[in-house]
Design an enzyme around this catalytic site. Structure first.
Site, mmCIF file in Angstrom:
data_model
loop_
_atom_site.group_PDB
_atom_site.id
_atom_site.type_symbol
_atom_site.label_atom_id
_atom_site.label_comp_id
_atom_site.label_asym_id
_atom_site.label_seq_id
_atom_site.Cartn_x
_atom_site.Cartn_y
_atom_site.Cartn_z
ATOM 1 N N GLU A 150 0.827 -1.211 0.000
ATOM 2 C CA GLU A 150 0.000 0.000 0.000
ATOM 3 C C GLU A 150 0.863 1.264 0.000
ATOM 4 O O GLU A 150 0.578 2.225 -0.708
ATOM 5 C CB GLU A 150 -0.945 0.004 1.213
ATOM 6 N N ASP A 209 3.645 -4.410 -5.850
ATOM 7 C CA ASP A 209 4.248 -5.669 -5.370
ATOM 8 C C ASP A 209 5.771 -5.588 -5.450
ATOM 9 O O ASP A 209 6.474 -5.931 -4.502
ATOM 10 C CB ASP A 209 3.801 -6.854 -6.239
HETATM 11 ZN ZN ZN Z 1 -2.673 -2.612 -4.495
#
Ligand code: ZN
Length: 544
Positions: free
Chosen positions: A133, A201
């Site tokens: 996030e 990611d």
């Molecule tokens: Zn995300």
């Protein structure tokens, strides 16, 4: 921010994003960092009023501390520019919600549901979600999305984000919001593109080890998500809906993990206890609390790993507190102490829990004493405020008073910490400060907390909870003027400028009636702060 600057009429600018890995998307100009921060401030002003918003000192400190380690690693790896770090809030808000969810908001705010804290097995798994996030924000994904959707005015954008949050809590309900007399369907939330998810990611994974976390946490979190996905979980995992596990994301993850990497390290006792706390506080109901109370009596319990036993005893004690069964809670604490002995971080969590049990039993003096055994808040108590005499405390408070310039910097500024303020891993801090003040307020002996509280808000002026406690303490000491001013600062810290103006005005009225010379300085601070709030309020009105 003016309404025009984020609208379709904004002049197109070359997007700086093209240099940052992903091609620039859409033709709108990106939102500036201060525009995005202001939008975030307005969104969280609403979130602070949400009955599900929870400022639990223990959970907040734990999550915010993990988050700050990731933020530091982002900076050191060059993923976070000094400008962005300075402008954004970097604050994690917790929601008392059983669903598994985490999300990034404009301006460096993040939301984490207790359901996520409850379900992660290790701090590394929790860190992997926060790292993902955080990377959406450091890579400016939000500003790009907003630019794409910028046919809307900022107010409508803010309403859309709030609508999306409401939808994440209550997925079944069709969300419609009234904005400017217009019913607005809000399915059009902040949906990141697949490329953005892959980038979050990749960048998130890269900061794990530098931040002190096992990168395997990313892998085991993916496994956990995949498992929930297979079970086709009935809406209790909103995070899976916003983060579909595409085969591409899974393949990317496997390519990152070196062959022969050992499995993720086991959970720390502290993590197991904090996750247990989240499970109990997310209001699972009386039946679950009774079950947790009984858990340590299950056969074979004694042979379970220490982390499982610590978690079970913690949940049993806290469940007993929720059920108002103080004797059972005290018994459970003894067993918990035996499991955690020798592990300082876990011992501290047990001590905080013991103080909660004292409070539930009405034993406020004992709670205060227990919390004072912990090391003092770092940097606090100049001049021996802890000595306890009101005169000493008052003089310490005066020397620790906060300048108006500090407060104004905090209103615009970066890592000042709101409710998530944390002193780091030193093992003492905000939970002790807050709980000890609560105990001493109930014992009608709060004077000694004036110094430590003043010092705290001088460091973290956006900590509304601590301002509110300071207001209660001043009130108990009979200093209404300072109490009213602290209340005003608490409102300002939550971006409710109208409420802050009202309290500062009340303070002005009070100070005019008072003849005390000592009120002179306070009165002049109130005048200055009132003017600052009025101009912020004017800016806010101009945005509509
Ligand atoms: Zn995300």
């Amino acid at each position: 921010m003016t309404a025009g600057s984020a609208s379709a009429q904004a002049p197109a600018q070359a997007s700086p994003q093209s240099q940052r890995g992903l091609p620039s998307m859409g033709d709108g100009a990106d939102m500036t960092t201060s525009e995005e921060r202001r939008l975030g401030d307005r969104i969280i002003r609403e979130l602070y009023r949400d009955p599900d918003y929870i400022d639990d000192a223990v959970l907040n400190e734990y999550v915010q501390h993990l988050f700050m380690q990731l933020l530091k690693a982002s900076r050191e790896r060059g993923e976070l520019s000094p400008e962005l770090e300075e402008r954004f809030a970097w604050e994690v808000l917790l929601g008392r919600d059983r669903t598994v969810n985490a999300f990034a908001l404009p301006g460096g705010y993040f939301g984490v549901h207790l359901g996520l804290v409850a379900v992660v097995s290790t701090r590394d798994e929790l860190a992997s979600v926060l790292a993902h996030e955080l990377s959406h924000v450091t890579q400016r994904h939000i500003s790009r999305l907003i630019a794409q959707q910028s046919r809307q005015t900022p107010l409508v954008l803010g309403a859309m984000v709030l609508g999306a949050l409401a939808a994440s809590k209550n997925p079944g309900a069709a969300q419609a919001m009234m904005v400017g007399g217009q019913a607005l369907a809000v399915q059009n939330q902040l949906n990141f593109s697949r490329d953005m998810e892959r980038e979050a990611d990749r960048v998130g994974y890269s900061i794990m080890a530098p931040a002190g976390f096992a990168p395997q946490g990313f892998v085991s979190m993916f496994d956990k998500l995949q498992q929930a996905n297979r079970l086709n979980d009935n809406g209790s995992w909103p995070y899976l809906r916003s983060h579909p596990l595409t085969t591409q994301r899974i393949a990317d993850m496997h390519s990152r993990v070196p062959a022969g990497m050992p499995p993720a390290p086991p959970p720390t006792l502290e993590h197991a206890m904090v996750a247990a706390r989240a499970r109990v506080l997310m209001r699972p109901g009386v039946d679950a609390w009774r079950q947790w109370e009984a858990e340590p009596r299950t056969t074979g319990f004694a042979s379970r790993p220490a982390a499982q036993r610590a978690a079970a005893w913690y949940a049993a004690v806290l469940s007993a507190v929720q059920l108002r069964e103080v004797a059972a809670a005290r018994e459970g604490l003894k067993s918990l102490d035996a499991v955690v002995r020798g592990d300082p971080a876990a011992e501290r969590q047990a001590r905080l829990l013991a103080a909660e049990v004292d409070m539930a039993a009405g034993d406020v003096r004992m709670a205060a004493q227990r919390l004072a055994q912990a090391p003092a808040v770092p940097g606090s108590a100049p001049g021996g405020a802890a000595a306890g005499s009101p005169a000493t405390a008052a003089s310490a408070a005066a020397s620790a008073s906060l300048s108006v310039a500090d407060l104004e910097r905090a209103e615009r500024g970066g890592v000042m910490g709101g409710a998530g303020a944390s002193v780091g891993a030193s093992g003492a801090g905000r939970p002790e400060l807050i709980m000890r003040t609560q105990a001493l307020l109930r014992a009608n002996a709060s004077a000694e907390m004036i110094g430590p509280l003043q010092t705290w808000v001088a460091t973290y002026p956006r900590d509304a909870t601590v301002w509110q406690l300071l207001a209660a303490v001043w009130q108990q000491q009979g200093d209404t003027l300072r109490s009213v001013r602290a209340e005003a600062e608490a409102q300002a810290a939550r971006y409710d400028y109208q409420a802050a103006v009202d309290r500062f005005r009340a303070g002005q009225d009070l100070s005019r009636k008072s003849a005390a010379a000592s009120d002179y300085v306070e009165a002049s601070i109130i005048d200055t702060r009132l003017r600052a709030m009025q101009s912020l309020l004017k800016e806010q009105a101009a945005e509509r």
